[in-house]
Design a protein around this motif. Sequence first.
Motif, mmCIF file in Angstrom:
data_model
loop_
_atom_site.group_PDB
_atom_site.id
_atom_site.type_symbol
_atom_site.label_atom_id
_atom_site.label_comp_id
_atom_site.label_asym_id
_atom_site.label_seq_id
_atom_site.Cartn_x
_atom_site.Cartn_y
_atom_site.Cartn_z
ATOM 1 N N GLU A 74 3.113 2.861 -5.089
ATOM 2 C CA GLU A 74 3.470 2.144 -3.864
ATOM 3 C C GLU A 74 2.244 1.516 -3.210
ATOM 4 O O GLU A 74 2.298 0.388 -2.716
ATOM 5 N N THR A 75 1.125 2.243 -3.226
ATOM 6 C CA THR A 75 -0.101 1.722 -2.620
ATOM 7 C C THR A 75 -0.614 0.512 -3.377
ATOM 8 O O THR A 75 -0.968 -0.519 -2.781
ATOM 9 N N TRP A 76 -0.628 0.596 -4.714
ATOM 10 C CA TRP A 76 -1.177 -0.504 -5.504
ATOM 11 C C TRP A 76 -0.288 -1.734 -5.467
ATOM 12 O O TRP A 76 -0.788 -2.860 -5.365
ATOM 13 N N VAL A 77 1.015 -1.534 -5.550
ATOM 14 C CA VAL A 77 1.918 -2.697 -5.495
ATOM 15 C C VAL A 77 1.873 -3.324 -4.100
ATOM 16 O O VAL A 77 1.878 -4.552 -3.958
ATOM 17 N N GLY A 78 1.818 -2.484 -3.072
ATOM 18 C CA GLY A 78 1.702 -2.998 -1.709
ATOM 19 C C GLY A 78 0.421 -3.793 -1.506
ATOM 20 O O GLY A 78 0.420 -4.846 -0.855
ATOM 21 N N SER A 79 -0.679 -3.323 -2.094
ATOM 22 C CA SER A 79 -1.959 -4.039 -1.990
ATOM 23 C C SER A 79 -1.911 -5.359 -2.748
ATOM 24 O O SER A 79 -2.449 -6.379 -2.288
ATOM 25 N N ALA A 80 -1.260 -5.353 -3.920
ATOM 26 C CA ALA A 80 -1.112 -6.598 -4.687
ATOM 27 C C ALA A 80 -0.308 -7.621 -3.900
ATOM 28 O O ALA A 80 -0.628 -8.829 -3.891
ATOM 29 N N LEU A 81 0.729 -7.164 -3.212
ATOM 30 C CA LEU A 81 1.549 -8.050 -2.389
ATOM 31 C C LEU A 81 0.730 -8.609 -1.222
ATOM 32 O O LEU A 81 0.799 -9.801 -0.912
ATOM 33 N N GLY A 131 -2.589 -1.310 -12.834
ATOM 34 C CA GLY A 131 -2.702 0.119 -12.528
ATOM 35 C C GLY A 131 -1.363 0.730 -12.148
ATOM 36 O O GLY A 131 -1.059 1.865 -12.538
ATOM 37 N N ALA A 132 -0.548 -0.015 -11.409
ATOM 38 C CA ALA A 132 0.765 0.493 -10.998
ATOM 39 C C ALA A 132 1.675 0.711 -12.203
ATOM 40 O O ALA A 132 2.411 1.704 -12.265
ATOM 41 N N ILE A 133 1.626 -0.214 -13.173
ATOM 42 C CA ILE A 133 2.456 -0.070 -14.370
ATOM 43 C C ILE A 133 2.037 1.159 -15.174
ATOM 44 O O ILE A 133 2.883 1.932 -15.644
ATOM 45 N N LYS A 134 0.742 1.376 -15.318
ATOM 46 C CA LYS A 134 0.256 2.558 -16.038
ATOM 47 C C LYS A 134 0.662 3.837 -15.309
ATOM 48 O O LYS A 134 1.052 4.833 -15.928
ATOM 49 N N GLU A 135 0.590 3.804 -13.985
ATOM 50 C CA GLU A 135 0.946 4.991 -13.205
ATOM 51 C C GLU A 135 2.445 5.281 -13.304
ATOM 52 O O GLU A 135 2.859 6.442 -13.376
#
Length: 214
Positions: A150-157, A125-129
């Motif tokens: 930032e929210t999605w990458v942070g959640s993935a981390l 989702g982050a890449i698409k965004e």
Amino acid sequence: MAKLCLPLLVIFLSLFSLSRTVEPAFSGHTARRSRARANIEAACRTTRYPDLCIHCLSTYVKPNMTIQSPQELAQVALTASLYRALYARAFVLKVARQINTLKRENQVVHDCLQQINDSVDQLSGAIKELRRLEKESVGDDLFWHISNVETWVGSALTDANTCVDALPGPNMSKLKATIKGKVLNVAQTTSNALALFHRFAKRYRAAGSATKKP
């Protein structure tokens, strides 16, 4: 002897001519690759794991490519993180199926699989965004997309770190140690990707603050 020397001379001259023709193109590719490498090394200094960052990003640098902009670097870093998450998920999924076959329930492995699944979805989702940001100018919509990434990458981390933290201690099995190593690699590459995205987003936040000043 003269008959033998003449063909050798022709071959030598032909090779000399070819080398002069190829050299400028090769030099151009080398120069582009060197510039891309320099850009990568400069950007990776801002990350928590710079050596891993350089290794991951350099993998994508081909002789005819130049990765220059912070957005391109963030895009490549997120893609590298996603590939590692997919690889880790495939491995953990295989382990989870083996556990089910042997009827030895291991909640930690199954929980980790769910967390890696979530990381894959969030990074995708982050890449698409991030790609949508190319169509936006400075404004509220742009900052909304930035916040989503930032929210999605942070959640993935967070999900990757949760799995790593659930596999502590030196006495774990070799299988769990392998899982931990693969997921730790996901966490580290995702951390680097988030840092590179912050570097990209910083200029837009600065521009947005400047436009709001009276």
